[in-house]
Design an enzyme around this catalytic site. Structure first.
Site, short mmCIF file in Angstrom:
data_model
loop_
_atom_site.label_atom_id
_atom_site.label_comp_id
_atom_site.label_asym_id
_atom_site.label_seq_id
_atom_site.Cartn_x
_atom_site.Cartn_y
_atom_site.Cartn_z
N ASP A 28 0.84 -1.19 0.00
CA ASP A 28 0.00 0.00 0.00
C ASP A 28 0.88 1.25 0.00
O ASP A 28 1.90 1.31 0.69
CB ASP A 28 -0.91 0.00 1.24
N ILE A 29 0.48 2.25 -0.77
CA ILE A 29 1.27 3.48 -0.89
C ILE A 29 1.23 4.30 0.40
O ILE A 29 2.13 5.13 0.64
CB ILE A 29 0.75 4.31 -2.10
N ASN A 46 -12.95 -3.35 2.73
CA ASN A 46 -13.95 -2.29 2.83
C ASN A 46 -14.90 -2.36 1.64
O ASN A 46 -14.45 -2.43 0.49
CB ASN A 46 -13.26 -0.91 2.86
N GLY A 61 -15.43 2.96 3.93
CA GLY A 61 -14.07 3.43 3.74
C GLY A 61 -13.44 3.03 2.42
O GLY A 61 -12.26 3.29 2.20
N GLN A 62 -14.20 2.40 1.52
CA GLN A 62 -13.62 2.01 0.23
C GLN A 62 -13.39 3.25 -0.63
O GLN A 62 -14.31 4.06 -0.81
CB GLN A 62 -14.53 1.03 -0.51
N HIS A 72 -10.48 -5.25 -3.15
CA HIS A 72 -9.13 -5.46 -2.63
C HIS A 72 -9.18 -5.83 -1.17
O HIS A 72 -10.02 -5.35 -0.41
CB HIS A 72 -8.24 -4.23 -2.83
N HIS A 119 -6.97 -5.89 2.32
CA HIS A 119 -5.79 -5.34 2.99
C HIS A 119 -5.21 -6.42 3.89
O HIS A 119 -5.93 -7.00 4.72
CB HIS A 119 -6.17 -4.16 3.89
#
Ligand code: 5GP
Length: 114
Positions: free
Chosen positions: A31-32, A87, A93-94, A100, A102
């Site tokens: 994740d960035i 999410n 919170g998506q 995806h 996490h």
């Protein structure tokens, strides 16, 4: 079918990502904006915008994402504990409309989540 989300650009290698696992059905990358020492996103190649849109045809794919998540957690040294988060839609919170998961690990986690 949506063709312009940021994760499709990562799948197509149009933008860079720190890829940690890849096969014909899924991709996993860092994740960035990591929320834990290990924060990896595991995504299907198939475009499924939200969890609410999975169907019976996706059972095997969803199982595969979980098997990959467990293998990655072990390989990254977190077999002793990790959290998976998925999410669904904006209210949860998506922010990226491409399913995806996490994989978070490397710190302790509170419950219930915020
Ligand atoms: P969501 O909030 O939709 O569940 O999670 C989306 C995640 O994608 C966020 O944690 C966010 O930091 C990550 N993300 C957004 N854009 C990029 C990107 O361009 N590259 C990477 N590696 N992660 C991204």
């Amino acid at each position: 079918m949506m063709t312009d989300n940021i994760f499709l650009k990562i799948i197509d290698k149009k933008i860079p990502a720190k890829i940690v696992y890849e096969d014909e059905r899924c991709l996993a990358f860092r994740d960035i904006n990591p929320q834990a020492p290990t924060h990896v996103l595991i995504i299907p190649i198939k475009v499924i915008p939200t969890h609410d849109e999975i169907g019976d045809d996706d059972k095997e794919l969803l199982g595969h994402l979980h098997v990959v998540a467990a293998k990655l957690a072990r390989e990254l040294g977190h077999g002793d504990g990790y959290r998976l988060v998925l999410n669904c839609r904006e209210s949860a919170g998506q922010t990226v409309p491409h399913l995806h998961m996490h994989l978070l690990a490397g710190r302790s986690f509170a419950w219930p989540p915020g």
